[in-house]
Write a protein that holds these residues in place. Structure first.
Motif, PDB file in Angstrom:
ATOM      1  N   VAL A 193       0.838  -1.200   0.000  1.00 23.75           N
ATOM      2  CA  VAL A 193       0.000   0.000   0.000  1.00 23.75           C
ATOM      3  C   VAL A 193       0.875   1.254   0.000  1.00 23.75           C
ATOM      4  CG1 VAL A 193      -1.731   1.296   1.308  1.00 23.75           C
ATOM      5  CG2 VAL A 193      -1.962  -1.177   1.056  1.00 23.75           C
ATOM      6  N   VAL A 194       1.968   1.237   0.752  1.00 28.41           N
ATOM      7  CA  VAL A 194       2.876   2.385   0.822  1.00 28.41           C
ATOM      8  C   VAL A 194       3.490   2.681  -0.548  1.00 28.41           C
ATOM      9  CG1 VAL A 194       5.085   3.171   1.783  1.00 28.41           C
ATOM     10  CG2 VAL A 194       3.370   2.158   3.276  1.00 28.41           C
ATOM     11  N   LYS A 195       3.753   1.657  -1.353  1.00 29.08           N
ATOM     12  CA  LYS A 195       4.362   1.844  -2.675  1.00 29.08           C
ATOM     13  C   LYS A 195       3.439   2.554  -3.662  1.00 29.08           C
ATOM     14  CE  LYS A 195       7.301  -2.244  -2.550  1.00 29.08           C
ATOM     15  NZ  LYS A 195       7.509  -3.591  -3.104  1.00 29.08           N
ATOM     16  N   VAL A 196       2.119   2.455  -3.460  1.00 28.85           N
ATOM     17  CA  VAL A 196       1.160   3.043  -4.403  1.00 28.85           C
ATOM     18  C   VAL A 196       1.185   4.562  -4.269  1.00 28.85           C
ATOM     19  CG1 VAL A 196      -1.248   3.197  -5.116  1.00 28.85           C
ATOM     20  CG2 VAL A 196      -0.310   1.010  -4.343  1.00 28.85           C
ATOM     21  N   LYS A 197       1.411   5.241  -5.382  1.00 29.99           N
ATOM     22  CA  LYS A 197       1.428   6.706  -5.415  1.00 29.99           C
ATOM     23  C   LYS A 197       0.225   7.280  -6.152  1.00 29.99           C
ATOM     24  CE  LYS A 197       5.407   6.818  -3.383  1.00 29.99           C
ATOM     25  NZ  LYS A 197       5.275   6.448  -2.006  1.00 29.99           N
ATOM     26  N   ALA A 198      -0.415   6.469  -7.012  1.00 30.08           N
ATOM     27  CA  ALA A 198      -1.581   6.913  -7.776  1.00 30.08           C
ATOM     28  C   ALA A 198      -2.298   5.679  -8.320  1.00 30.08           C
ATOM     29  CB  ALA A 198      -1.160   7.824  -8.935  1.00 30.08           C
ATOM     30  N   VAL A 199      -3.467   5.902  -8.903  1.00 31.16           N
ATOM     31  CA  VAL A 199      -4.195   4.856  -9.614  1.00 31.16           C
ATOM     32  C   VAL A 199      -4.364   5.343 -11.050  1.00 31.16           C
ATOM     33  CG1 VAL A 199      -6.416   3.678  -9.845  1.00 31.16           C
ATOM     34  CG2 VAL A 199      -5.387   3.967  -7.589  1.00 31.16           C
ATOM     35  N   ALA A 200      -3.903   4.532 -12.001  1.00 30.56           N
ATOM     36  CA  ALA A 200      -4.096   4.851 -13.416  1.00 30.56           C
ATOM     37  C   ALA A 200      -5.431   4.266 -13.841  1.00 30.56           C
ATOM     38  CB  ALA A 200      -2.959   4.271 -14.253  1.00 30.56           C
ATOM     39  N   SER A 201      -6.247   5.069 -14.504  1.00 31.37           N
ATOM     40  CA  SER A 201      -7.543   4.629 -14.988  1.00 31.37           C
ATOM     41  C   SER A 201      -7.491   4.567 -16.507  1.00 31.37           C
ATOM     42  CB  SER A 201      -8.629   5.613 -14.535  1.00 31.37           C
ATOM     43  OG  SER A 201      -9.860   5.282 -15.123  1.00 31.37           O
ATOM     44  N   LEU A 202      -7.693   3.378 -17.041  1.00 27.94           N
ATOM     45  CA  LEU A 202      -7.673   3.171 -18.483  1.00 27.94           C
ATOM     46  C   LEU A 202      -9.070   2.753 -18.921  1.00 27.94           C
ATOM     47  CD1 LEU A 202      -4.483   0.941 -18.388  1.00 27.94           C
ATOM     48  CD2 LEU A 202      -4.559   3.393 -18.834  1.00 27.94           C
ATOM     49  N   GLU A 203      -9.611   3.402 -19.955  1.00 18.75           N
ATOM     50  CA  GLU A 203     -10.940   3.049 -20.437  1.00 18.75           C
ATOM     51  C   GLU A 203     -10.851   2.514 -21.851  1.00 18.75           C
ATOM     52  OE1 GLU A 203     -14.310   5.540 -19.890  1.00 18.75           O
ATOM     53  OE2 GLU A 203     -13.521   6.373 -18.030  1.00 18.75           O
ATOM     54  N   THR A 204     -11.678   1.515 -22.126  1.00 20.34           N
ATOM     55  CA  THR A 204     -11.755   0.943 -23.463  1.00 20.34           C
ATOM     56  C   THR A 204     -13.157   0.380 -23.653  1.00 20.34           C
ATOM     57  OG1 THR A 204     -10.660  -0.546 -25.032  1.00 20.34           O
ATOM     58  CG2 THR A 204     -10.895  -1.337 -22.757  1.00 20.34           C
ATOM     59  N   SER A 205     -13.427  -0.133 -24.831  1.00 19.12           N
ATOM     60  CA  SER A 205     -14.721  -0.758 -25.071  1.00 19.12           C
ATOM     61  C   SER A 205     -14.503  -2.150 -25.655  1.00 19.12           C
ATOM     62  CB  SER A 205     -15.579   0.085 -26.013  1.00 19.12           C
ATOM     63  OG  SER A 205     -14.936   0.224 -27.255  1.00 19.12           O
ATOM     64  N   PHE A 206     -15.517  -2.972 -25.503  1.00 17.56           N
ATOM     65  CA  PHE A 206     -15.477  -4.353 -25.975  1.00 17.56           C
ATOM     66  C   PHE A 206     -16.755  -4.607 -26.758  1.00 17.56           C
ATOM     67  CE2 PHE A 206     -16.451  -8.888 -25.099  1.00 17.56           C
ATOM     68  CZ  PHE A 206     -15.369  -9.455 -25.737  1.00 17.56           C
ATOM     69  N   ARG A 207     -16.600  -4.949 -28.026  1.00 19.61           N
ATOM     70  CA  ARG A 207     -17.733  -5.259 -28.912  1.00 19.61           C
ATOM     71  C   ARG A 207     -18.769  -4.147 -28.964  1.00 19.61           C
ATOM     72  NH1 ARG A 207     -18.752 -11.739 -28.304  1.00 19.61           N
ATOM     73  NH2 ARG A 207     -16.597 -12.308 -28.683  1.00 19.61           N
ATOM     74  N   ASP A 208     -18.347  -2.921 -28.863  1.00 19.53           N
ATOM     75  CA  ASP A 208     -19.194  -1.722 -28.989  1.00 19.53           C
ATOM     76  C   ASP A 208     -20.356  -1.665 -27.999  1.00 19.53           C
ATOM     77  OD1 ASP A 208     -17.632  -0.778 -31.100  1.00 19.53           O
ATOM     78  OD2 ASP A 208     -18.825  -1.865 -32.580  1.00 19.53           O
ATOM     79  N   ARG A 209     -20.470  -2.608 -27.091  1.00 21.04           N
ATOM     80  CA  ARG A 209     -21.588  -2.600 -26.157  1.00 21.04           C
ATOM     81  C   ARG A 209     -21.142  -2.495 -24.704  1.00 21.04           C
ATOM     82  NH1 ARG A 209     -26.541  -3.511 -28.458  1.00 21.04           N
ATOM     83  NH2 ARG A 209     -27.373  -3.888 -26.392  1.00 21.04           N
ATOM     84  N   PHE A 210     -19.889  -2.834 -24.445  1.00 24.53           N
ATOM     85  CA  PHE A 210     -19.381  -2.822 -23.082  1.00 24.53           C
ATOM     86  C   PHE A 210     -18.328  -1.741 -22.942  1.00 24.53           C
ATOM     87  CE2 PHE A 210     -20.679  -7.173 -23.933  1.00 24.53           C
ATOM     88  CZ  PHE A 210     -21.451  -7.467 -22.833  1.00 24.53           C
ATOM     89  N   ARG A 211     -18.465  -0.920 -21.934  1.00 25.51           N
ATOM     90  CA  ARG A 211     -17.425   0.047 -21.593  1.00 25.51           C
ATOM     91  C   ARG A 211     -16.643  -0.564 -20.442  1.00 25.51           C
ATOM     92  NH1 ARG A 211     -17.835   5.804 -18.702  1.00 25.51           N
ATOM     93  NH2 ARG A 211     -18.888   4.487 -17.213  1.00 25.51           N
ATOM     94  N   ILE A 212     -15.335  -0.586 -20.563  1.00 27.90           N
ATOM     95  CA  ILE A 212     -14.488  -1.198 -19.549  1.00 27.90           C
ATOM     96  C   ILE A 212     -13.568  -0.134 -18.964  1.00 27.90           C
ATOM     97  CG2 ILE A 212     -12.740  -2.942 -19.106  1.00 27.90           C
ATOM     98  CD1 ILE A 212     -13.928  -4.455 -21.564  1.00 27.90           C
TER      99      ILE A 212
END
Length: 151
Positions: free
Chosen positions: A101-120
């Motif tokens: 937990v101490v090593k974590v400095k941030a959270v990277a958020s990556l967004e993509t889609s799958f088969r045009d119907r799911f947002r991930i």
């Protein structure tokens, strides 16, 4: 506790307004945009760092009261969303071992889609304050809460 929550919200609002996060994203990318993103991440990270302790305590109190307490270590760090425009928010990370937990400095958020119907949306605890430059995933740590601020 409510007074602390209001103070935290006020600090977050002031920081996000100072960053100009309500503006529309630019259509063209140039060096100025990159520098603005880096500066925004730095300032946003600074603001979140200042309110991280009270937010973390508040989340831990709520989860304890609801019977969903984390059995480990927690802290609040900035979330940096990468993709169409850079955005910053906050997340609570949790893990069974304090060193992870101490090593974590941030959270990277990556967004993509799958088969045009799911947002991930993929949330990755990382070891860098500025994931725009480089980052390494911190193993054994997950995201336990996402903090949004309504403008």
């Amino acid at each position: 506790m409510i007074a602390k929550s209001r103070k935290v919200c006020a600090v977050l609002a002031a920081g996000w307004i100072a960053l100009g996060l309500w503006t529309a994203p630019a259509l063209a990318i140039d060096l100025g945009d990159v520098l603005k993103d880096v500066a925004g991440v730095a300032v946003g990270g600074f603001v979140i760092d200042k309110v991280a302790g009270p937010i973390n305590d508040f989340i831990n109190t709520v989860t304890f009261n609801k019977g969903a307490k984390v059995e480990g270590h927690t802290k609040v760090v900035p979330i940096v969303s990468l993709g169409s425009g850079t955005r910053i928010g906050a997340a609570q990370v949790a893990g069974p071992k304090k060193d992870g937990v101490v090593k974590v400095k941030a959270v990277a958020s990556l967004e993509t889609s799958f088969r045009d119907r799911f947002r991930i949306k993929i949330l990755v605890p990382v070891d860098s304050v500025n994931p725009l430059q480089r980052f390494v995933r911190v193993q054994g740590v997950g995201v336990s809460a996402v903090i949004d601020y309504k403008l």
